[in-house]
Write a protein that holds these residues in place. Sequence first.
Motif, PDB file in Angstrom:
ATOM      1  N   ASN A  77       0.837  -1.179   0.000  1.00 37.94           N
ATOM      2  CA  ASN A  77       0.000   0.000   0.000  1.00 37.94           C
ATOM      3  C   ASN A  77       0.877   1.236   0.000  1.00 37.94           C
ATOM      4  O   ASN A  77       1.511   1.558   0.994  1.00 37.94           O
ATOM      5  CB  ASN A  77      -0.904   0.020   1.222  1.00 37.94           C
ATOM      6  N   CYS A  78       0.899   1.918  -1.125  1.00 40.20           N
ATOM      7  CA  CYS A  78       1.710   3.127  -1.249  1.00 40.20           C
ATOM      8  C   CYS A  78       0.837   4.290  -1.690  1.00 40.20           C
ATOM      9  O   CYS A  78      -0.079   4.126  -2.492  1.00 40.20           O
ATOM     10  CB  CYS A  78       2.824   2.936  -2.270  1.00 40.20           C
ATOM     11  N   PHE A  79       1.130   5.440  -1.164  1.00 34.85           N
ATOM     12  CA  PHE A  79       0.511   6.681  -1.597  1.00 34.85           C
ATOM     13  C   PHE A  79       1.640   7.568  -2.097  1.00 34.85           C
ATOM     14  O   PHE A  79       2.539   7.931  -1.334  1.00 34.85           O
ATOM     15  CB  PHE A  79      -0.238   7.357  -0.439  1.00 34.85           C
ATOM     16  N   HIS A  80       1.626   7.890  -3.370  1.00 31.68           N
ATOM     17  CA  HIS A  80       2.695   8.674  -3.967  1.00 31.68           C
ATOM     18  C   HIS A  80       2.356  10.155  -3.858  1.00 31.68           C
ATOM     19  O   HIS A  80       1.309  10.592  -4.322  1.00 31.68           O
ATOM     20  CB  HIS A  80       2.890   8.276  -5.430  1.00 31.68           C
ATOM     21  N   VAL A  81       3.262  10.911  -3.242  1.00 26.87           N
ATOM     22  CA  VAL A  81       3.061  12.346  -3.080  1.00 26.87           C
ATOM     23  C   VAL A  81       3.816  13.098  -4.166  1.00 26.87           C
ATOM     24  O   VAL A  81       4.829  12.622  -4.677  1.00 26.87           O
ATOM     25  CB  VAL A  81       3.505  12.843  -1.683  1.00 26.87           C
ATOM     26  N   THR A  82       3.310  14.258  -4.488  1.00 21.40           N
ATOM     27  CA  THR A  82       3.996  15.125  -5.443  1.00 21.40           C
ATOM     28  C   THR A  82       5.140  15.836  -4.724  1.00 21.40           C
ATOM     29  O   THR A  82       5.234  15.821  -3.488  1.00 21.40           O
ATOM     30  CB  THR A  82       3.025  16.165  -6.021  1.00 21.40           C
ATOM     31  N   GLN A  83       5.990  16.486  -5.506  1.00 20.87           N
ATOM     32  CA  GLN A  83       7.083  17.253  -4.892  1.00 20.87           C
ATOM     33  C   GLN A  83       6.529  18.364  -4.007  1.00 20.87           C
ATOM     34  O   GLN A  83       7.070  18.639  -2.940  1.00 20.87           O
ATOM     35  CB  GLN A  83       8.006  17.826  -5.960  1.00 20.87           C
ATOM     36  N   GLN A  84       5.442  18.999  -4.455  1.00 22.34           N
ATOM     37  CA  GLN A  84       4.839  20.064  -3.656  1.00 22.34           C
ATOM     38  C   GLN A  84       4.276  19.509  -2.349  1.00 22.34           C
ATOM     39  O   GLN A  84       4.438  20.112  -1.287  1.00 22.34           O
ATOM     40  CB  GLN A  84       3.744  20.784  -4.451  1.00 22.34           C
ATOM     41  N   GLU A  85       3.607  18.358  -2.413  1.00 22.79           N
ATOM     42  CA  GLU A  85       3.057  17.734  -1.197  1.00 22.79           C
ATOM     43  C   GLU A  85       4.179  17.336  -0.245  1.00 22.79           C
ATOM     44  O   GLU A  85       4.036  17.456   0.977  1.00 22.79           O
ATOM     45  CB  GLU A  85       2.203  16.529  -1.561  1.00 22.79           C
ATOM     46  N   MET A  86       5.292  16.878  -0.795  1.00 27.93           N
ATOM     47  CA  MET A  86       6.436  16.535   0.053  1.00 27.93           C
ATOM     48  C   MET A  86       6.991  17.790   0.718  1.00 27.93           C
ATOM     49  O   MET A  86       7.293  17.794   1.905  1.00 27.93           O
ATOM     50  CB  MET A  86       7.510  15.843  -0.784  1.00 27.93           C
ATOM     51  N   PHE A  87       7.106  18.876  -0.040  1.00 30.58           N
ATOM     52  CA  PHE A  87       7.584  20.142   0.504  1.00 30.58           C
ATOM     53  C   PHE A  87       6.683  20.622   1.637  1.00 30.58           C
ATOM     54  O   PHE A  87       7.149  21.162   2.640  1.00 30.58           O
ATOM     55  CB  PHE A  87       7.654  21.195  -0.608  1.00 30.58           C
ATOM     56  N   GLU A  88       5.363  20.407   1.472  1.00 31.50           N
ATOM     57  CA  GLU A  88       4.398  20.829   2.487  1.00 31.50           C
ATOM     58  C   GLU A  88       4.243  19.813   3.618  1.00 31.50           C
ATOM     59  O   GLU A  88       3.418  19.987   4.506  1.00 31.50           O
ATOM     60  CB  GLU A  88       3.043  21.079   1.821  1.00 31.50           C
ATOM     61  N   MET A  89       5.045  18.757   3.590  1.00 32.26           N
ATOM     62  CA  MET A  89       5.097  17.719   4.634  1.00 32.26           C
ATOM     63  C   MET A  89       3.797  16.920   4.764  1.00 32.26           C
ATOM     64  O   MET A  89       3.431  16.497   5.858  1.00 32.26           O
ATOM     65  CB  MET A  89       5.491  18.333   5.978  1.00 32.26           C
TER      66      MET A  89
END
Length: 71
Positions: free
Chosen positions: A1-13
């Motif tokens: 089960n993986c949820f892939h985050v965007t670079q922006q979502e990663m930046f926003e934690m």
Amino acid sequence: NCFHVTQQEMFEMNPNIFSISEEIVVSDSSFTRLNNHLRNEWGITVEEIPYREISKMGGLLRCSTLPLVRD
């Protein structure tokens, strides 16, 4: 089960949430895509709280909690 985050979502934690149990997590209310996925795809109860001001100090839910025991 993986949820892939965007670079922006990663930046926003976005992935920085706090697990209360296997069925319940606490997440920032602004993480709508992640919160909806957790609810709708994985059946997890998401307790949303407004926590954006804390992120200005360089951390979020996992960083600002002090569990007595971590496994």
